[in-house]
Design an enzyme around this catalytic site. Sequence first.
Site, short mmCIF file in Angstrom:
data_model
loop_
_atom_site.label_atom_id
_atom_site.label_comp_id
_atom_site.label_asym_id
_atom_site.label_seq_id
_atom_site.Cartn_x
_atom_site.Cartn_y
_atom_site.Cartn_z
CB SER A 152 -101.84 -16.64 46.22
OG SER A 152 -103.16 -16.85 46.60
CG HIS A 182 -103.30 -20.37 42.15
ND1 HIS A 182 -102.72 -19.33 41.47
CD2 HIS A 182 -104.02 -19.80 43.14
CE1 HIS A 182 -103.07 -18.19 42.02
NE2 HIS A 182 -103.86 -18.45 43.04
CD GLU A 194 -100.73 -19.52 38.00
OE1 GLU A 194 -101.25 -19.08 39.05
OE2 GLU A 194 -99.84 -18.92 37.40
CG ASN A 232 -101.76 -14.15 42.62
OD1 ASN A 232 -102.65 -13.33 42.42
ND2 ASN A 232 -101.98 -15.33 43.13
P1 NAD Z 1 -109.78 -17.50 54.10
O1 NAD Z 1 -109.18 -16.68 55.17
O2 NAD Z 1 -111.10 -17.09 53.52
O3 NAD Z 1 -109.96 -19.03 54.62
C1 NAD Z 1 -108.96 -19.77 55.26
C2 NAD Z 1 -109.64 -20.84 56.13
O4 NAD Z 1 -108.63 -21.68 56.68
C3 NAD Z 1 -110.43 -20.25 57.32
O5 NAD Z 1 -111.75 -20.77 57.30
C4 NAD Z 1 -109.65 -20.73 58.54
O6 NAD Z 1 -110.48 -21.00 59.66
C5 NAD Z 1 -109.01 -22.01 58.01
N1 NAD Z 1 -107.83 -22.44 58.75
C6 NAD Z 1 -106.85 -21.66 59.32
N2 NAD Z 1 -105.93 -22.44 59.90
C7 NAD Z 1 -106.33 -23.73 59.71
C8 NAD Z 1 -105.79 -24.99 60.08
N3 NAD Z 1 -104.64 -25.07 60.78
N4 NAD Z 1 -106.46 -26.12 59.73
C9 NAD Z 1 -107.60 -26.03 59.03
N5 NAD Z 1 -108.17 -24.86 58.65
C10 NAD Z 1 -107.54 -23.73 58.98
O7 NAD Z 1 -108.67 -17.60 52.96
P2 NAD Z 1 -108.90 -17.82 51.38
O8 NAD Z 1 -109.12 -16.52 50.73
O9 NAD Z 1 -109.88 -18.93 51.17
O10 NAD Z 1 -107.41 -18.28 50.95
C11 NAD Z 1 -106.96 -19.61 51.15
C12 NAD Z 1 -105.76 -19.86 50.27
O11 NAD Z 1 -106.14 -19.68 48.90
C13 NAD Z 1 -104.57 -18.92 50.50
O12 NAD Z 1 -103.38 -19.62 50.29
C14 NAD Z 1 -104.77 -17.86 49.43
O13 NAD Z 1 -103.56 -17.21 49.09
C15 NAD Z 1 -105.28 -18.73 48.29
N6 NAD Z 1 -106.05 -18.01 47.25
C16 NAD Z 1 -106.90 -17.01 47.60
C17 NAD Z 1 -107.61 -16.36 46.61
C18 NAD Z 1 -108.58 -15.26 46.95
O14 NAD Z 1 -109.00 -14.52 46.04
N7 NAD Z 1 -108.96 -15.11 48.21
C19 NAD Z 1 -107.47 -16.74 45.26
C20 NAD Z 1 -106.63 -17.80 44.94
C21 NAD Z 1 -105.89 -18.41 45.95
#
Ligand code: NAD
Length: 324
Positions: A152, A182, A194, A232
């Site tokens: 993000s 993104h 993005e 963001n």
């Molecule tokens: P989340 O916490 O829902 O999921 C993350 C997943 O990664 C979990 O299932 C966890 O078990 C797994 N994980 C952790 N360490 C790991 C590893 N070493 N190897 C493999 N898997 C691993 O997070 P999210 O909301 O899906 O966010 C993920 C990314 O997307 C982040 O960078 C976040 O900034 C970005 N993002 C989030 C959003 C949002 O609205 N949540 C929107 C756009 C971008």
Amino acid sequence: MSSLLRSTRSTVNILSNIPRRSMSSSPAMSAPVDVKRLGVVGAGQMGLGIALVAAQKAQVPVTLVDSSQPSLDKGLKFADKLLEKDVSKSRISQVEADQARQLLEPTTSMFDLSNADFIIEAVPEIPSLKASIFSELAKIAPSHAILATNTSSISITKIAASTTPEGNTTDLSAASRVVSTHFMNPVPIQKGVEIISGLQTSQSTLDTAIEFCKRMGKIPSQSADSPGFLANRILMPYINEAIICLETGVGKKEDIDNIMKNGTNVPMGPLQLADFIGIDTCLAIMEVLHGETGDGKYRPAVLLRKYVDAGWLGKKSGKGFYDY
Ligand code: NAD
């Protein structure tokens, strides 16, 4: 004055000598990659959504990696629920749902990514975690594979640099294949993606990323590799300000959300949106904006940090600004 003009001209000449995207020396990188298999690292709310949409729209097999088996199980259960909903609303047939579901191949081993053409990382927004994942991907993935991040806010140039062997900043064979795709939350609904290049990203990597996002039915936009990029940089200070309004008593949570919802025609207010995004993710993004720019206007709200300390992370933990 004339020396200033001279130095300006020479700067322009130096810049015009930099090829637009010339970082890859590998001939295999000159053409966009034909993506036959996707890999997704992280089966949380974003990774699962990306994997499911790729299976449904681009119809490619997806190797879905998560280090936690319970997270994989939870993600796949959620995929089943989303597909069932699509079938019940006649958006897709049962056959199409079954086909998409069969394309999802869950695993806890990163080594299963050794035959993926395009890999999207979606692990939590922790710079050191992303760096270690990309360092691993550079060793495991095929030498043509595109290595995309769903970060993000973290610098793509910095993430790409973690793929170069220790102390060797000229070996860009993996770094030139790093790009950001993104996706927005929820991935099945939001059309925008993005796309961000790092300094090292090659033109063919960028072209492949744009093309693959289009195959997933998305509308790509490009932004520069600047803290928070576009989405963001604009959205998070808005959410952070809403939290400051709550902590300083300018309004109750319902009033903050209602005025923005009913007054600016957004589908949900900023506090509910923070719950949906994940309050830990919101804090992580504000910390990157604040840390990278040093600008006080991006200071994370004290209450935002307290919610994370309490483990109130929003919808995913059952409690945030609202209860779920
Ligand atoms: P989340 O916490 O829902 O999921 C993350 C997943 O990664 C979990 O299932 C966890 O078990 C797994 N994980 C952790 N360490 C790991 C590893 N070493 N190897 C493999 N898997 C691993 O997070 P999210 O909301 O899906 O966010 C993920 C990314 O997307 C982040 O960078 C976040 O900034 C970005 N993002 C989030 C959003 C949002 O609205 N949540 C929107 C756009 C971008």
